[in-house]
Each structure stands twice: as structure tokens, then as C-alpha cells.
Design a protein around this motif. Sequence first.
Motif, mmCIF file in Angstrom:
data_model
loop_
_atom_site.group_PDB
_atom_site.id
_atom_site.type_symbol
_atom_site.label_atom_id
_atom_site.label_comp_id
_atom_site.label_asym_id
_atom_site.label_seq_id
_atom_site.Cartn_x
_atom_site.Cartn_y
_atom_site.Cartn_z
ATOM 1 N N LEU A 167 1.206 -1.476 -0.249
ATOM 2 C CA LEU A 167 0.186 -0.174 -0.063
ATOM 3 C C LEU A 167 0.930 1.125 -0.431
ATOM 4 O O LEU A 167 0.424 2.172 -0.704
ATOM 5 N N SER B 153 -10.128 9.043 -5.478
ATOM 6 C CA SER B 153 -9.206 7.974 -5.195
ATOM 7 C C SER B 153 -8.746 7.478 -3.758
ATOM 8 O O SER B 153 -8.030 6.514 -4.258
ATOM 9 N N GLU C 251 1.849 1.860 -2.853
ATOM 10 C CA GLU C 251 1.111 2.489 -4.459
ATOM 11 C C GLU C 251 1.046 3.829 -3.546
ATOM 12 O O GLU C 251 0.448 3.891 -5.251
ATOM 13 N N ILE C 252 1.315 4.136 -2.977
ATOM 14 C CA ILE C 252 0.532 5.666 -2.768
ATOM 15 C C ILE C 252 1.707 6.554 -2.747
ATOM 16 O O ILE C 252 1.527 7.563 -3.183
ATOM 17 N N MET D 196 1.591 7.543 -6.040
ATOM 18 C CA MET D 196 0.133 8.299 -6.238
ATOM 19 C C MET D 196 0.513 10.362 -6.666
ATOM 20 O O MET D 196 -0.274 10.786 -7.409
ATOM 21 N N LEU E 192 -8.481 2.671 -3.866
ATOM 22 C CA LEU E 192 -7.377 2.260 -3.230
ATOM 23 C C LEU E 192 -7.812 1.949 -2.611
ATOM 24 O O LEU E 192 -6.781 0.169 -2.256
ATOM 25 N N GLU F 25 -8.894 -1.719 -4.155
ATOM 26 C CA GLU F 25 -7.547 -2.696 -4.622
ATOM 27 C C GLU F 25 -7.100 -3.034 -3.627
ATOM 28 O O GLU F 25 -6.048 -4.001 -4.268
#
Length: 143
Positions: A54, A90, A57-58, A61, A94, A97
Amino acid sequence: MTQLSSTLWQYYQQSIFLLTQPFSPHSSFAIVTAFNPMGENLSSCQNLLYDRRLQAEIDTMKVPYRSVIGASPDLQHMEKSWALFCDIQSGLELGREFNQLAIYYVDNGRLLLLPCLCSEDSIELGDFSAKAQLVSELPELEF
């Protein structure tokens, strides 16, 4: 909705948030965790792996973010979470996901509980400041 997710939905409404710095009352941000996807209690090691994914992934962004802890009021249950300064959509994407039943969103100081993978309706939980507790450092979660 299953009985499990209905029960969890009630728990989510009681959550508090531990943070090391106050947020501006005018900021808007999502609070997302990768812990315990679909409401299933995973091992500390599994949660750590999801949390690292996570955070990666952040990072992609390109939005500001901070670590927070989402917790039960008695602090018996805690989940590492991330406050990320993004729009609601968003944050929801997330959450989906990472197979989360719900995320939180703070909009101008108002705390919202938003479903991701459950059939509950969004609910406003009041002032975020009433659910936020400042701590000198975030507790170490066992991994």
C-alpha cells in the motif's frame, strides 16, 4: 451484507485515530489501511506485507501522506493506516484495490465512513477532531 461485515461496519463507526501531528481543519484526505482485507484477521507478517504494498502504491500517486493508526476506542485493536491527501474517488479506488470493506474520508473536518466492498450506505461520523488523539509517537505494532 454478511453478518461479519455488518458487525465490522458497527465497529468502524467507533474507530479512533492516533496521530503525531494535528491535521488542518480545512484539509481533505482519505484514511486507508491494507490490514485485514475483507475483514479477515491476518497474521502480523501478512499485514506488514500488504502495508508495504500500500505504501508503495501511495508513493506512485505523488500525493502527500502521513502514517496514522486506526484503533478501537479501548486500543485493543489497532491497524496501521495512511492519511493521504487525495480526492474521495482515489481513496475509494485504493481501498478496493486492497480489498477493504470501507475507508474513511475527512472533508473540511467532517469524518465520513465510506463503503468500498460492502453494501452499507456512507455515513457521517461527526468532527474528525473528536475521533483524533494526538500522541508523541505512534505505537509499534507487532510484526
